[in-house]
Motif scaffolding. Structure first.
Motif, PDB file in Angstrom:
ATOM      1  N   GLN A 271      41.599  -2.195  41.446  1.00  0.00           N
ATOM      2  CA  GLN A 271      42.080  -0.794  41.822  1.00  0.00           C
ATOM      3  C   GLN A 271      41.999   0.221  40.217  1.00  0.00           C
ATOM      4  OE1 GLN A 271      46.212  -4.092  42.491  1.00  0.00           O
ATOM      5  NE2 GLN A 271      46.514  -1.955  42.484  1.00  0.00           N
TER       6      GLN A 271
ATOM      7  N   LYS B 172      44.221   3.878  45.055  1.00  0.00           N
ATOM      8  CA  LYS B 172      42.506   3.441  45.743  1.00  0.00           C
ATOM      9  C   LYS B 172      42.605   1.442  45.467  1.00  0.00           C
ATOM     10  CE  LYS B 172      40.681   7.840  46.329  1.00  0.00           C
ATOM     11  NZ  LYS B 172      40.871   7.792  47.698  1.00  0.00           N
ATOM     12  N   CYS B 173      42.628   1.447  46.021  1.00  0.00           N
ATOM     13  CA  CYS B 173      41.952  -0.660  46.359  1.00  0.00           C
ATOM     14  C   CYS B 173      40.722  -0.451  47.375  1.00  0.00           C
ATOM     15  CB  CYS B 173      43.194  -1.474  46.423  1.00  0.00           C
ATOM     16  SG  CYS B 173      42.540  -2.843  47.152  1.00  0.00           S
ATOM     17  N   GLN B 174      39.871  -1.227  46.431  1.00  0.00           N
ATOM     18  CA  GLN B 174      38.582  -1.963  47.357  1.00  0.00           C
ATOM     19  C   GLN B 174      38.089  -3.333  46.941  1.00  0.00           C
ATOM     20  OE1 GLN B 174      35.550   0.273  48.351  1.00  0.00           O
ATOM     21  NE2 GLN B 174      36.778   2.254  47.373  1.00  0.00           N
ATOM     22  N   GLN B 175      37.996  -4.491  48.247  1.00  0.00           N
ATOM     23  CA  GLN B 175      37.572  -5.126  47.973  1.00  0.00           C
ATOM     24  C   GLN B 175      36.747  -5.485  48.393  1.00  0.00           C
ATOM     25  OE1 GLN B 175      38.150  -7.715  50.974  1.00  0.00           O
ATOM     26  NE2 GLN B 175      38.728  -6.525  53.101  1.00  0.00           N
ATOM     27  N   ASN B 176      35.700  -7.347  48.189  1.00  0.00           N
ATOM     28  CA  ASN B 176      34.575  -7.199  48.572  1.00  0.00           C
ATOM     29  C   ASN B 176      34.413  -8.618  49.110  1.00  0.00           C
ATOM     30  OD1 ASN B 176      34.574  -8.625  45.790  1.00  0.00           O
ATOM     31  ND2 ASN B 176      32.205  -7.741  44.986  1.00  0.00           N
TER      32      ASN B 176
ATOM     33  N   ARG C 264      43.729   2.733  55.708  1.00  0.00           N
ATOM     34  CA  ARG C 264      42.833   1.731  55.597  1.00  0.00           C
ATOM     35  C   ARG C 264      41.344   3.143  56.430  1.00  0.00           C
ATOM     36  NH1 ARG C 264      42.552  -3.363  56.327  1.00  0.00           N
ATOM     37  NH2 ARG C 264      40.627  -4.307  55.652  1.00  0.00           N
TER      38      ARG C 264
ATOM     39  N   SER D  75      36.528  -2.156  53.900  1.00  0.00           N
ATOM     40  CA  SER D  75      36.760  -1.964  52.160  1.00  0.00           C
ATOM     41  C   SER D  75      37.986  -2.115  51.183  1.00  0.00           C
ATOM     42  CB  SER D  75      35.630  -3.237  51.599  1.00  0.00           C
ATOM     43  OG  SER D  75      35.031  -1.002  52.040  1.00  0.00           O
ATOM     44  N   SER D  76      38.119  -0.753  52.001  1.00  0.00           N
ATOM     45  CA  SER D  76      39.324   0.071  51.061  1.00  0.00           C
ATOM     46  C   SER D  76      40.481   0.421  51.588  1.00  0.00           C
ATOM     47  CB  SER D  76      38.758   0.983  50.255  1.00  0.00           C
ATOM     48  OG  SER D  76      37.869   2.149  51.901  1.00  0.00           O
TER      49      SER D  76
ATOM     50  N   SER E 274      44.169   2.718  51.215  1.00  0.00           N
ATOM     51  CA  SER E 274      44.597   3.392  49.785  1.00  0.00           C
ATOM     52  C   SER E 274      46.311   4.210  49.646  1.00  0.00           C
ATOM     53  CB  SER E 274      43.701   5.002  49.340  1.00  0.00           C
ATOM     54  OG  SER E 274      42.252   5.181  49.676  1.00  0.00           O
TER      55      SER E 274
ATOM     56  N   CYS F 245      47.623  -4.675  44.539  1.00  0.00           N
ATOM     57  CA  CYS F 245      46.805  -4.530  46.182  1.00  0.00           C
ATOM     58  C   CYS F 245      47.045  -6.162  46.219  1.00  0.00           C
ATOM     59  CB  CYS F 245      45.219  -3.477  45.529  1.00  0.00           C
ATOM     60  SG  CYS F 245      44.824  -3.583  47.379  1.00  0.00           S
TER      61      CYS F 245
END
Lengths: 113, 111
Positions: free
Chosen positions: A6, A22-26, A68, A72-73, A75, A91
């Motif tokens: 985040q 912002k948020c990113q996930q893998n 979205r 992967s992201s 916001s 997030c």
């Protein structure tokens, strides 16, 4: 394993300002979530998304927008920051919605002056 | 609100003691999640118990689920200082896509 990132970690804004988190996930998870946590309280759902370009409102969506654009992201935008507002925005992502583990990021701490 | 009886807000215990916290919920759910949140971090799942399970254990943690009374409990056996955290229960919403969190129980374990 995976990770949720985040940004920013801390966000200081002015009253009336539009602020984006912002948020990113893998994990390659389909579903992503934004929660708000006020001091000493539980988590309240703002928005969630079950797939790219999907948006679903939670109980606390008023005053927020979300986006979205990629799997992967995810916001979140505070459309007009409220004076003296202070909260943590969390997030999360999961594979099968409420049936599976939700993995959380470390949070963005918001302070509005 | 999904939650009827509020979580007990705060519990203070000494190392070695056992502690139990309870949640009750209003509408049918197929799963209850228990998360712990350490200071300054996001919540992390510690136990997930489904409606076909009455009890689930993980190390010193034990969760129960009673679908007839719509309640769940989380017990910590022989608490350690590192168990100090906020514990949340959560159920899936009607659509099964999101979670509804309770307000949390702060557990403080002192030496």
């Amino acid at each position: 394993g995976g990770i949720i990132t985040q940004t920013p970690k801390f966000l200081i804004g002015q009253e009336g300002q539009k602020l984006t988190l912002k948020c990113q996930q893998n994990f390659n998870h389909d579903t992503m979530y934004w929660y708000r946590q006020d001091s000493g309280k539980g988590l309240r759902l703002i928005y969630y998304s079950i797939t790219e370009n999907d948006l679903q409102k939670g109980d606390l969506s008023e005053g927020y927008d979300a986006s979205r654009e990629k799997k992967s992201s995810f916001s979140l935008t505070v459309t007009s920051a409220q004076k003296n507002e202070m909260a943590v925005f969390l997030c999360a992502s999961s594979n099968r919605g409420g049936q599976d583990t939700q993995y959380f990021g470390p949070g963005t701490r918001l302070l509005v002056l | 609100s999904q939650w009827g009886e509020e979580n007990l807000q705060a519990l203070s215990i000494q190392e070695g003691e056992d502690v139990t916290m309870n949640c009750s919920y209003k509408t049918y759910t197929t799963v209850v999640h228990w998360y712990r949140q350490d200071s300054g971090r996001g919540p992390a799942l510690i136990i997930l118990i489904r409606s076909n399970e009455r009890e689930k254990r993980s190390g010193r943690l034990r969760a129960t689920l009673d679908t007839s009374s719509q309640s769940s409990s989380l017990s910590i056996t022989a608490a350690q200082c590192e168990d100090t955290a906020v514990y949340f229960c959560a159920t899936d919403d009607q659509g099964g896509r999101a979670l509804i969190f309770g307000t949390g129980t702060t557990v403080s374990v002192s030496p």
